[in-house]
Design an enzyme around this catalytic site. Sequence first.
Site, PDB file in Angstrom:
ATOM      1  N   GLU A  18       1.873  -0.359  -5.039  1.00 35.95           N
ATOM      2  CA  GLU A  18       0.937   0.694  -5.398  1.00 35.95           C
ATOM      3  C   GLU A  18       1.787   1.959  -5.506  1.00 35.95           C
ATOM      4  O   GLU A  18       2.051   2.641  -4.509  1.00 35.95           O
ATOM      5  CB  GLU A  18      -0.143   0.874  -4.312  1.00 35.95           C
ATOM      6  CG  GLU A  18      -1.188   1.872  -4.774  1.00 35.95           C
ATOM      7  CD  GLU A  18      -2.056   2.433  -3.653  1.00 35.95           C
ATOM      8  OE1 GLU A  18      -3.194   2.785  -3.948  1.00 35.95           O
ATOM      9  OE2 GLU A  18      -1.599   2.550  -2.505  1.00 35.95           O
ATOM     10  N   ASP A  34       0.829  -1.198   0.000  1.00 33.34           N
ATOM     11  CA  ASP A  34       0.000   0.000   0.000  1.00 33.34           C
ATOM     12  C   ASP A  34       0.874   1.263   0.000  1.00 33.34           C
ATOM     13  O   ASP A  34       1.845   1.365   0.759  1.00 33.34           O
ATOM     14  CB  ASP A  34      -0.847  -0.039   1.286  1.00 33.34           C
ATOM     15  CG  ASP A  34      -1.891   1.042   1.338  1.00 33.34           C
ATOM     16  OD1 ASP A  34      -2.801   1.004   0.491  1.00 33.34           O
ATOM     17  OD2 ASP A  34      -1.796   1.923   2.219  1.00 33.34           O
TER      18      ASP A  34
END
Length: 528
Positions: free
Chosen positions: A246, A207
């Site tokens: 990401e 993330d």
Amino acid sequence: MKQKWLGDAVFYEIYPQSFFDTNGDGIGDLDGITAKLDYIKDLGCNALWINPIYDSPFKDAGYDVRDYKKVAPRYGLNQDAYRLFGEAHKRGMHVLLDLVPGHTSEEHAWFKESQKASPNEYSDRYVWADHCFRIDQYPYVAGESERDGIYMLNFFKCQPALNYGFYRPTERWQKSMDDPACLKTREAMKDVMRFWLDRGCDGFRVDMADYLVKGEDEKKEGTSAIWKDVRAMLDQDYPEAVLVSEWSNPPFSTKAGFDCDFLLNNPHTGYSTLFRDYVNHEQLSGSQNINNSSLGGEDYSFFRKEGKGNIQAFLSDYLDKYENSKEYGYISFITGNHDTPRIRRTLDTHELKLAYAFLFTMPGVPFLYYGDEIGMRYLNIPTKEGGYGRTGSRTPMQWNQEKNMGFSTGCKEDLYLPQDSAPDAPDVASQMADPNSLWNTLKEILALRHSEKDLQADGSFQVVYAEENQYPFVYRRGNLLLGVNPKAEKTSIPCNYLGEMLYQIGETTLSDGTLRMDAQSFFCLKIQ
Ligand code: NOJ
Ligand code: CA
């Protein structure tokens, strides 16, 4: 890094709340994922990315982690996760968990310690300014802690930023990356990774991977240095572990040690011009183009049958990213994700078939978001667990025409989110039974990818025909020629290739130096 097992990997992303509920409480669980492994494999996906499964107050759907080493009770026990890893491996599948390294929940034990006035081991685990008023540049929370200080946020208010230091500290309270406290944060995150890797997980989707080190650092050298350090640990102890970022900047992320990086649907990226170009042209801003209001204006997406797209808008961004990353790692195309409007929001079934034919024959490592295999709709529903405009892409999987569409045996009112109530809401069972369905077409495309090495992650890629505002788009993968014409008009271009058709949607012919494609068609030809 390019792990070998990624060569033929096709990922399936699971939002665990909404996949399959095995105990009737209305929320998907880990046993539900294990129960559906054969289904996923049968479709043609051989790897999973599961959104956060950790203990959490769920103010951001689990991206606010309260305990990195404990499975959230609503998903089951840690043992259920270990069993899932084992069952996946038995089937030759791999499982990535979601690592949230940049922030924790405000309810994490580290943060509670960090908030205390008396100095302790966790005082510098988060980014604190040494006064209680305001800081410019960064989002922060003031006035909530016993400690005389304000803390920085990464995303929502519930997500205090962990302290990996500043690339070039400019204030007294900003620590440098090699400050012992920042090194401890780094080690703590490595410890979390080790915990799950030791128990059978195959790696992580990471993330906000580009946002660990704070401060001016245009080339992200600080954050990259941390990932290189993590990679060195993995190379030594977990040589097959995979990291997917990401980040949406493959030339940076792959050099920092990531195996794959997503192309995301942020405004003004090449990727967004393919499937969701209604937003770019409306000049909307924000994360991954989520906007709950009705769609106005025109849709310039390349894959819409109106044919107003421009493949060059995609290629001018993509080719540079591809050329500058292919030596180090892979680009990951996504059908969508838990932050992005469902691809079905604006593409109909036939358009989706062509979109998937393209997406799953491109180089790199593709990701299918659960439910996109049947074209689940984006629903206009109220927010849940910090979803806001993203909530409509997170509804329970539609397995069949039975109670709660086969997602749960519980009461309708208890379901995590409402389901598509349209009379023609798609479901897996019906589409499996229909040879012309989106599900079966995707299955054929994935089978083609698995059977032709040239179509897989490492197969070469060249553009053969791609003209500004024109259709079709024709490309080469190794010894294969492929073309897609999403426009509702037939088209022809000069072309001297000949060969054997391996797969077609609609009809394409090659004769007299001309390639003729039906309206809304796709082909894959083995060159003679
Ligand atoms: C990106 C995740 O995909 C998103 O769902 C989350 O809200 C933010 N990062 C914050 O962790
Ligand atoms: Ca359940």
